[in-house]
Design a protein around this motif. Structure first.
Motif, PDB file in Angstrom:
ATOM      1  N   GLN A 108     -33.977   3.845 -29.911  1.00 14.84           N
ATOM      2  CA  GLN A 108     -34.325   2.427 -29.855  1.00 14.84           C
ATOM      3  C   GLN A 108     -33.642   1.652 -30.970  1.00 14.84           C
ATOM      4  N   GLY A 109     -33.757   2.192 -32.173  1.00 14.84           N
ATOM      5  CA  GLY A 109     -33.145   1.502 -33.298  1.00 14.84           C
ATOM      6  C   GLY A 109     -31.625   1.454 -33.204  1.00 14.84           C
ATOM      7  N   LEU A 110     -31.036   2.594 -32.763  1.00 18.66           N
ATOM      8  CA  LEU A 110     -29.586   2.665 -32.652  1.00 18.66           C
ATOM      9  C   LEU A 110     -29.047   1.648 -31.661  1.00 18.66           C
ATOM     10  N   ILE A 111     -29.710   1.572 -30.516  1.00 15.67           N
ATOM     11  CA  ILE A 111     -29.227   0.648 -29.489  1.00 15.67           C
ATOM     12  C   ILE A 111     -29.290  -0.783 -29.993  1.00 15.67           C
ATOM     13  N   GLU A 112     -30.340  -1.101 -30.709  1.00 15.94           N
ATOM     14  CA  GLU A 112     -30.446  -2.455 -31.245  1.00 15.94           C
ATOM     15  C   GLU A 112     -29.260  -2.764 -32.142  1.00 15.94           C
ATOM     16  N   ARG A 113     -28.907  -1.813 -32.999  1.00 14.84           N
ATOM     17  CA  ARG A 113     -27.766  -1.993 -33.891  1.00 14.84           C
ATOM     18  C   ARG A 113     -26.459  -2.120 -33.119  1.00 14.84           C
ATOM     19  N   PHE A 114     -26.273  -1.237 -32.128  1.00 21.85           N
ATOM     20  CA  PHE A 114     -24.975  -1.190 -31.470  1.00 21.85           C
ATOM     21  C   PHE A 114     -24.769  -2.374 -30.538  1.00 21.85           C
ATOM     22  N   THR A 115     -25.840  -2.887 -29.972  1.00 27.14           N
ATOM     23  CA  THR A 115     -25.633  -3.984 -29.031  1.00 27.14           C
ATOM     24  C   THR A 115     -25.684  -5.334 -29.708  1.00 27.14           C
ATOM     25  N   LYS A 116     -25.738  -5.323 -31.003  1.00 25.36           N
ATOM     26  CA  LYS A 116     -25.855  -6.590 -31.714  1.00 25.36           C
ATOM     27  C   LYS A 116     -24.646  -7.484 -31.462  1.00 25.36           C
ATOM     28  N   ASP A 117     -23.477  -6.876 -31.397  1.00 24.41           N
ATOM     29  CA  ASP A 117     -22.271  -7.687 -31.305  1.00 24.41           C
ATOM     30  C   ASP A 117     -21.637  -7.665 -29.934  1.00 24.41           C
ATOM     31  N   THR A 118     -22.183  -6.875 -29.015  1.00 22.86           N
ATOM     32  CA  THR A 118     -21.537  -6.803 -27.707  1.00 22.86           C
ATOM     33  C   THR A 118     -22.012  -7.937 -26.824  1.00 22.86           C
ATOM     34  N   ALA A 119     -21.265  -8.177 -25.793  1.00 23.81           N
ATOM     35  CA  ALA A 119     -21.664  -9.216 -24.844  1.00 23.81           C
ATOM     36  C   ALA A 119     -22.859  -8.733 -24.052  1.00 23.81           C
ATOM     37  N   ARG A 120     -23.470  -9.645 -23.342  1.00 17.59           N
ATOM     38  CA  ARG A 120     -24.662  -9.274 -22.582  1.00 17.59           C
ATOM     39  C   ARG A 120     -24.273  -8.386 -21.405  1.00 17.59           C
ATOM     40  N   PHE A 121     -25.138  -7.468 -21.041  1.00 20.14           N
ATOM     41  CA  PHE A 121     -24.831  -6.548 -19.944  1.00 20.14           C
ATOM     42  C   PHE A 121     -25.121  -7.211 -18.613  1.00 20.14           C
ATOM     43  N   LYS A 122     -24.227  -6.975 -17.672  1.00 21.08           N
ATOM     44  CA  LYS A 122     -24.394  -7.615 -16.365  1.00 21.08           C
ATOM     45  C   LYS A 122     -25.432  -6.901 -15.548  1.00 21.08           C
ATOM     46  N   ASP A 123     -25.336  -5.577 -15.471  1.00 25.09           N
ATOM     47  CA  ASP A 123     -26.246  -4.828 -14.621  1.00 25.09           C
ATOM     48  C   ASP A 123     -26.356  -3.411 -15.140  1.00 25.09           C
ATOM     49  N   GLU A 124     -27.020  -2.608 -14.342  1.00 26.63           N
ATOM     50  CA  GLU A 124     -27.280  -1.228 -14.729  1.00 26.63           C
ATOM     51  C   GLU A 124     -26.009  -0.448 -14.988  1.00 26.63           C
ATOM     52  N   LEU A 125     -25.038  -0.665 -14.128  1.00 29.31           N
ATOM     53  CA  LEU A 125     -23.794   0.088 -14.255  1.00 29.31           C
ATOM     54  C   LEU A 125     -23.117  -0.230 -15.580  1.00 29.31           C
ATOM     55  N   ASP A 126     -23.201  -1.484 -15.952  1.00 28.20           N
ATOM     56  CA  ASP A 126     -22.659  -1.905 -17.235  1.00 28.20           C
ATOM     57  C   ASP A 126     -23.322  -1.167 -18.384  1.00 28.20           C
ATOM     58  N   ILE A 127     -24.645  -1.040 -18.272  1.00 28.96           N
ATOM     59  CA  ILE A 127     -25.392  -0.352 -19.316  1.00 28.96           C
ATOM     60  C   ILE A 127     -24.972   1.109 -19.382  1.00 28.96           C
ATOM     61  N   MET A 128     -24.835   1.746 -18.221  1.00 22.83           N
ATOM     62  CA  MET A 128     -24.456   3.156 -18.217  1.00 22.83           C
ATOM     63  C   MET A 128     -23.054   3.347 -18.772  1.00 22.83           C
ATOM     64  N   LYS A 129     -22.185   2.409 -18.470  1.00 17.39           N
ATOM     65  CA  LYS A 129     -20.826   2.509 -19.033  1.00 17.39           C
ATOM     66  C   LYS A 129     -20.870   2.388 -20.548  1.00 17.39           C
ATOM     67  N   PHE A 130     -21.730   1.485 -21.006  1.00 22.48           N
ATOM     68  CA  PHE A 130     -21.852   1.327 -22.449  1.00 22.48           C
ATOM     69  C   PHE A 130     -22.338   2.616 -23.086  1.00 22.48           C
ATOM     70  N   ILE A 131     -23.336   3.251 -22.434  1.00 20.44           N
ATOM     71  CA  ILE A 131     -23.867   4.509 -22.972  1.00 20.44           C
ATOM     72  C   ILE A 131     -22.767   5.554 -22.998  1.00 20.44           C
ATOM     73  N   CYS A 132     -21.987   5.628 -21.928  1.00 24.38           N
ATOM     74  CA  CYS A 132     -20.959   6.655 -21.859  1.00 24.38           C
ATOM     75  C   CYS A 132     -19.875   6.445 -22.888  1.00 24.38           C
ATOM     76  N   LYS A 133     -19.497   5.176 -23.058  1.00 27.30           N
ATOM     77  CA  LYS A 133     -18.345   4.962 -23.932  1.00 27.30           C
ATOM     78  C   LYS A 133     -18.790   4.708 -25.367  1.00 27.30           C
ATOM     79  N   ASP A 134     -19.314   3.515 -25.620  1.00 27.99           N
ATOM     80  CA  ASP A 134     -19.535   3.136 -27.015  1.00 27.99           C
ATOM     81  C   ASP A 134     -20.613   3.968 -27.677  1.00 27.99           C
ATOM     82  N   PHE A 135     -21.734   4.129 -26.979  1.00 32.78           N
ATOM     83  CA  PHE A 135     -22.853   4.821 -27.592  1.00 32.78           C
ATOM     84  C   PHE A 135     -22.499   6.267 -27.888  1.00 32.78           C
TER      85      PHE A 135
END
Lengths: 244, 190
Positions: free
Chosen positions: B45-72
Motif C-alpha cells: 500500500q505504501g509503495l504504490i502510493e509513493r510510486f504513483t505519485k508522479d505518474t499519470a492517472r490510470f485509464k483502466d484495469e489493464l493500465d494498472i496491470m501494465k504498471f505493476i508489470c513494468k514500473d512496480f
C-alpha cells in the motif's frame, strides 16, 4: 491563500479537514462535500473523453462569490480539495499546483508512517500543514509554518476564534499562528505554560496555547517577526511570563 | 531499492524471524504465512502510493496491470515481468522467468517445499498495491520448479465495478512457454 484544506478517502469520507475558523467551519465542510460531485464528474469525463489530460490536478472545480475550490485526485483515488479566497487574485495556477504537490508528498509520507493505518483519520501532528502562497517555492517543512497569518498589521480588526479583544497598539505587528496548527489563541487571563517552541516570543495579549503537545514553530520569514511590544494586560494573575 | 541484495537478505531474515517466533509460541503454527502476507500488504500500500505519485492517472484495469508489470516490478525486483496476457475478462497472466527472491535458493527441485514461505510477502505486496489502486484481490503462489514461480490471483471486485466474479491472474513460467488457464482454478500446492 488556502482557507480550507481537505483530504478525502476513496470512499468519500474525510481523512483530514482543516479550515481557518474565521467563519462557520461547517460552511467549508459543506463546500468540500459538494465539490466531491464535481470531482467525480471530472474523473469520469476524463475517462470517457480519453483526452490526454490524465493529470492528477483537476483545476478549478467551481467558483462561488467568495471562494474558489480546487481539486486534485491521486492514483489511489484519494482526493485533495482546497478552498481559496477569491479576493486574492495574485494566486496563480502554478502556485495552487505546487501546493497540491506538497500536499501529495505529505500524504505519501503519512501513508508510509508505520503508526498510520490506511483508512483512519489523519491525526499526525505534523501532517499537512498548509503552505503559504506568499512564498511560492519556499521551503515546505513540517516545522516551518509560513502562514499567511504571520504579521498582519493590526490596524484591521480581525475576529479570531472566541476571543473578543483583537487590536493592540496600532502599527504594531502581532503574530498569529495558523489555526490549523495545534495552537489556540486565548486571551491571557490565565498564566500559561507554553512548550518548548523556538524563537517565537510573544508578549502580547494573545497567548499561544497548545491544544495538545507543543509543536516546534520555525522562524517566520518576516524581517522583524517576533518582538512585540508588551501591551498592558499581559497577565492577570502573577505567574510566569509567557516566554519561550 | 538502492541495492537488490539489501532487500533480498532482509527478506530472508524476516521469513526466518517469523518462523523462529512461531517455534517459541508467539505466533500460532500455520499463521506465519498469513503474517508475512499481511506485512507485504501494508508495504504494498505504501509503495504504490509513493510510486504513483508522479505518474499519470490510470485509464483502466489493464493500465494498472501494465504498471505493476513494468514500473512496480522494476522498482522492487530490478526487472520487469516478462509477459502479460489477458483475456479481457479479468484473467491476467504475468510471466516471470527468474523470480529474484528464489534465484539464490536453487535452480531445480531442491528446497521446493520451503519456497512458499518466501513468496508470501510478494503475494501480499501485489495484493496491497492493487487494493490501494481500487482492486480487491486475493493472490496466492505456487512453485513448480525454481526459480520459476506462479502467483495466482482471485479478483473479487474490479475497477470497472463488475458484479462479483472470480478471476485469476497467473504469473507463471514453464520452460519458457506460457500455460493459459481457461477456467478458474485455485491451486495451492508447493
Amino acid at each position: 491563500m488556502a482557507v480550507c484544506i481537505a483530504v478525502i478517502a476513496k470512499e468519500n469520507y474525510p481523512l483530514y479537514i482543516r479550515s481557518t475558523p474565521t467563519e462557520n467551519e461547517l460552511k467549508f465542510h459543506y463546500m468540500v462535500h459538494t465539490s466531491l460531485d464535481v470531482v467525480d464528474e471530472k474523473i469520469s469525463a476524463m475517462g470517457k473523453a480519453l483526452v490526454d489530460q490524465r493529470e492528477l490536478y483537476l483545476g478549478l472545480l467551481y467558483p462561488t462569490e467568495d471562494y474558489k475550490v480546487y481539486g486534485y485526485v491521486t492514483n489511489s483515488k484519494v482526493k485533495f480539495v482546497m478552498v481559496v479566497d477569491s479576493s486574492n487574485t495574485a494566486l496563480r495556477d502554478n502556485e495552487i499546483r505546487s501546493m497540491f504537490r506538497k500536499l501529495h508528498n505529505s500524504y505519501t509520507d503519512v501513508m508510509c508512517n508505520p503508526f498510520y493505518n490506511p483508512g483512519d483519520r489523519i491525526q499526525s501532528r505534523w501532517a499537512l500543514l498548509p503552505v503559504s502562497a506568499s512564498s511560492p517555492g519556499g521551503p515546505y517543512s513540517r516545522v516551518r509554518i509560513q502562514s499567511r497569518w504571520a504579521l498582519l498589521p493590526v490596524s484591521d480588526p480581525v475576529q479570531v476564534g472566541p476571543t473578543s479583544c483583537v487590536r493592540s497598539t496600532p502599527g504594531r505587528p502581532y503574530f498569529l499562528c495558523p489555526i490549523q496548527s495545534r495552537w489556540a489563541l486565548l486571551p491571557v487571563s490565565d498564566p500559561v505554560q507554553v512548550g518548548p517552541t523556538s524563537c517565537v516570543r510573544i508578549q502580547s495579549r494573545w497567548a499561544l496555547l497548545p491544544v495538545s503537545d507543543p509543536v516546534q514553530v520555525g522562524p517566520t520569514p518576516v524581517s522583524d517577526p517576533v518582538q512585540v511590544s508588551p501591551t498592558p494586560c499581559v497577565r492577570s494573575s502573577p505567574g510566569p511570563l509567557i516566554t519561550w | 531499492m538502492a541495492d537488490e541484495a539489501l532487500f533480498l537478505l532482509l527478506h530472508n531474515e524476516m521469513v526466518s524471524g517469523v518462523y523462529k517466533s512461531a517455534e517459541q509460541g508467539e505466533v500460532e503454527n500455520g499463521r506465519c504465512i498469513t503474517k508475512l502476507e499481511n506485512m507485504g500488504f501494508r508495504v504494498g500500500q505504501g509503495l504504490i502510493e509513493r510510486f504513483t505519485k508522479d505518474t499519470a492517472r490510470f485509464k483502466d484495469e489493464l493500465d494498472i496491470m501494465k504498471f505493476i508489470c513494468k514500473d512496480f516490478w522494476t522498482t522492487v525486483f530490478k526487472k520487469q515481468i516478462d509477459n502479460l496476457r489477458t483475456n479481457h475478462q479479468g484473467i491476467y497472466v504475468l510471466q516471470d522467468n527468474k523470480f529474484r527472491l528464489l534465484t539464490q535458493m536453487s535452480a531445480g527441485k531442491q528446497y521446493l517445499e520451503h519456497a512458499s514461505k518466501y513468496l508470501a510477502f510478494t503475494c501480499g505486496l501485489i495484493r496491497g498495491g492493487l487494493s490501494n489502486l481500487g482492486i480487491k484481490s486475493i493472490v496466492t503462489a505456487e512453485v513448480s520448479s525454481m526459480p520459476a514461480c506462479k502467483f495466482q490471483g482471485t479478483m473479487q471486485k474490479g475497477v470497472t465495478d463488475t458484479p462479483n466474479k472470480m478471476f485469476q491472474w497467473i504469473l507463471c513460467h514453464r520452460n519458457g512457454r506460457l500455460r493459459r488457464l481457461t477456467k478458474p482454478n485455485i491451486i495451492l500446492k508447493t
